[in-house]
Design an enzyme around this catalytic site. Structure first.
Site, short mmCIF file in Angstrom:
data_model
loop_
_atom_site.label_atom_id
_atom_site.label_comp_id
_atom_site.label_asym_id
_atom_site.label_seq_id
_atom_site.Cartn_x
_atom_site.Cartn_y
_atom_site.Cartn_z
N TYR A 204 0.88 -1.40 -0.33
CA TYR A 204 -0.29 0.19 -0.23
C TYR A 204 0.99 1.00 -0.11
O TYR A 204 0.53 1.76 -0.99
CB TYR A 204 -1.54 -0.39 1.22
CG TYR A 204 -1.51 1.36 1.33
CD1 TYR A 204 -2.52 2.11 0.77
CD2 TYR A 204 -1.01 2.16 2.34
CE1 TYR A 204 -3.43 2.94 0.71
CE2 TYR A 204 -1.79 3.08 3.28
CZ TYR A 204 -3.19 3.47 1.64
OH TYR A 204 -4.09 5.17 1.99
N LYS A 208 1.58 4.11 -3.01
CA LYS A 208 0.89 6.27 -2.88
C LYS A 208 1.83 6.67 -3.12
O LYS A 208 1.65 7.69 -4.03
CB LYS A 208 0.29 6.13 -0.81
CG LYS A 208 -0.60 5.67 -0.25
CD LYS A 208 -1.77 6.03 -1.39
CE LYS A 208 -3.17 5.06 -2.02
NZ LYS A 208 -4.19 6.53 -2.21
N1 NAP Z 1 -7.83 6.14 6.00
C1 NAP Z 1 -7.03 6.93 5.76
O1 NAP Z 1 -6.44 7.36 7.43
C2 NAP Z 1 -5.69 7.59 5.10
C3 NAP Z 1 -5.00 8.04 5.19
C4 NAP Z 1 -4.48 8.53 4.35
C5 NAP Z 1 -4.96 8.72 2.99
N2 NAP Z 1 -6.32 8.11 2.34
C6 NAP Z 1 -6.65 7.66 0.87
O2 NAP Z 1 -7.90 7.95 0.95
C7 NAP Z 1 -8.77 7.21 -0.03
C8 NAP Z 1 -9.81 6.79 0.75
O3 NAP Z 1 -9.47 6.16 1.22
P1 NAP Z 1 -10.37 5.62 2.50
O4 NAP Z 1 -9.63 5.43 3.97
O5 NAP Z 1 -11.94 5.84 2.74
O6 NAP Z 1 -10.80 3.86 2.72
P2 NAP Z 1 -12.17 2.95 3.05
O7 NAP Z 1 -13.02 3.44 3.48
O8 NAP Z 1 -11.68 1.76 2.60
O9 NAP Z 1 -11.98 3.78 1.16
C9 NAP Z 1 -11.89 3.29 -0.05
C10 NAP Z 1 -13.09 3.01 -0.80
O10 NAP Z 1 -12.79 2.61 -2.63
C11 NAP Z 1 -13.17 2.18 -3.19
N3 NAP Z 1 -12.74 1.00 -3.89
C12 NAP Z 1 -12.16 0.00 -3.44
N4 NAP Z 1 -11.20 -0.62 -4.73
C13 NAP Z 1 -11.76 -0.61 -5.56
C14 NAP Z 1 -12.11 -0.50 -6.94
N5 NAP Z 1 -11.50 -2.00 -7.28
N6 NAP Z 1 -12.74 -0.45 -7.51
C15 NAP Z 1 -13.41 0.25 -7.32
N7 NAP Z 1 -13.53 0.98 -6.03
C16 NAP Z 1 -12.78 0.30 -4.99
C17 NAP Z 1 -13.69 0.96 -1.67
O11 NAP Z 1 -15.18 0.83 -2.25
P3 NAP Z 1 -15.79 -0.59 -1.13
O12 NAP Z 1 -16.37 -0.11 -0.50
O13 NAP Z 1 -16.22 -1.72 -2.66
O14 NAP Z 1 -14.54 -1.45 -1.39
C18 NAP Z 1 -14.11 1.99 -1.21
O15 NAP Z 1 -15.20 2.64 -1.76
C19 NAP Z 1 -7.72 6.24 -0.50
O16 NAP Z 1 -7.13 6.64 -1.52
C20 NAP Z 1 -6.66 6.79 1.04
O17 NAP Z 1 -5.54 6.00 0.53
C21 NAP Z 1 -6.99 7.61 3.37
#
Ligand code: NAP
Length: 333
Positions: A204, A208
């Site tokens: 992961y 990134k």
């Molecule tokens: N959480 C953190 O601490 C954090 C920190 C920095 C950056 N981010 C970034 O924020 C963004 C959102 O992450 P999140 O934390 O909100 O995670 P999350 O709750 O796991 O959401 C991820 C989303 O991506 C979708 N996804 C995964 N695989 C996919 C695919 N093959 N096609 C289309 N959609 C897909 C998931 O769909 P499903 O629900 O169907 O799986 C879900 O809607 C990511 O880019 C992550 O790297 C997160």
């Protein structure tokens, strides 16, 4: 970003929503059925967007998200939020989505939010490792395909407050991994797709890092006045479903860490809304807490070796992208 800065940001910085309206705008947010994507869609709907497209792989979950947004924002059913199918692990789905989006009358922001964090090695249908396919190949190919639409929207609506936005979700973990694959003679994407040598524990963060390199090279190739504001948004550590694979002691430890430090998904989403509405000063930057913070970008990616790796990764990505969607790179010339 050192640990003291992390703690300071997580506990003492409260990102604020920018005071802008999204009136008349059409916005696409990938992975917006849950987590930060869902909360970003909710904010942008509340801020008056004309159309918010939830790009999701699970339509039932997308419909539930749409209903939740309509209930919480008071936007009348069917007037703002739409649910479109997009599975970034499936090239055909991604291309069909792109074509549908190109038929929109305007596109003001493309928010590349969807990502997967998995330690399980699997190849996607195109032959590349699944999370590299979702987080990098499909995400950037879709972004490149939609770039002309964003630029056309800028031309068609010259009096708009700010140019359209291409907003890429990144993370501070981009600075963590060793990344020897950039030198692999077989090519980085092939090397990352070799199960025998894949270190999925750091996959992961590697995706990134690739996202940061691809964004920086895209910005550099587009030159001084691309007509679109492109930025990388780091949301801070947020309580979402990203770590859904963690089980047992790993899950317990991670949940404890979350209890101590995590922002809510809603707080994280504020930084995304900030990125997708920021001014030209944000173009090409890494944004933290909703503001440009280039100093927080990893040292390696900014150094000489990082720059060479970035060009190499871009060239390889370009070949893959052209094979999937011929002429997609024409938007850069
Ligand atoms: N959480 C953190 O601490 C954090 C920190 C920095 C950056 N981010 C970034 O924020 C963004 C959102 O992450 P999140 O934390 O909100 O995670 P999350 O709750 O796991 O959401 C991820 C989303 O991506 C979708 N996804 C995964 N695989 C996919 C695919 N093959 N096609 C289309 N959609 C897909 C998931 O769909 P499903 O629900 O169907 O799986 C879900 O809607 C990511 O880019 C992550 O790297 C997160």
């Amino acid at each position: 970003m050192g640990f003291p800065t992390f703690v300071y940001n997580q506990l003492l910085v409260h990102p604020r929503l920018p005071p802008y309206t999204f009136a008349d705008q059409t916005v696409i947010i990938t992975g917006s059925n849950t987590g930060i994507g869902l909360e970003t869609a909710r904010h942008i709907s509340r801020l008056g967007a004309h159309k918010v497209i939830l790009a999701v792989r699970n339509l039932a979950s997308g419909e539930a998200a749409k209903q939740s947004i309509e209930t919480s924002t008071g936007r009348a059913p069917g007037t703002c939020v739409e649910v479109w199918h997009l599975d970034l692990a499936d090239t055909h789905s991604m291309l069909a989505f792109a074509d549908k989006a190109l038929a929109l009358s305007r596109l003001d922001a493309f928010i590349a939010n969807a990502a997967v964090a998995t330690k399980v090695f699997a190849l996607a249908e195109g032959g590349y490792e699944s999370s590299v396919t979702v987080n990098n190949i499909s995400t950037f190919l879709l972004a490149l395909t939609l770039l002309p639409k964003l630029r056309q929207t800028a031309k068609d609506h010259p009096n708009r407050f700010r140019p359209p936005h291409l907003t890429i979700l990144t993370s501070q973990v981009h600075a963590w991994p060793q990344f020897p694959q950039w030198k692999d003679p077989r090519g980085t994407f092939v090397a990352l797709s070799d199960e025998k040598t894949a270190k999925m524990d750091e996959r992961y963060p590697v995706t990134k890092l690739l996202g940061v390199m691809l964004t920086r090279e895209l910005v550099s190739q587009l030159g001084d006045d691309p007509g679109v504001i492109i930025s990388m948004v780091e949301t801070g550590f947020c309580d979402t479903e990203l770590s859904r694979e963690n089980k047992g002691i790993e899950e317990v430890a991670f949940n404890f860490w979350k209890t101590l430090f995590a922002r809510t998904a809603e707080q994280g989403a504020r930084t995304v809304v900030a990125g997708a509405s920021a001014g030209k000063e944000s173009h090409g930057t890494y944004m933290v807490n909703g503001v440009p913070a280039q100093e927080a970008l990893g040292k390696w990616v900014q150094g000489e070796e990082g720059r060479i790796a970035q060009k190499r990764v871009w060239d390889e990505f370009g070949e893959i992208a052209e094979a999937i969607r011929p002429d997609v790179l024409k938007c850069l010339v």
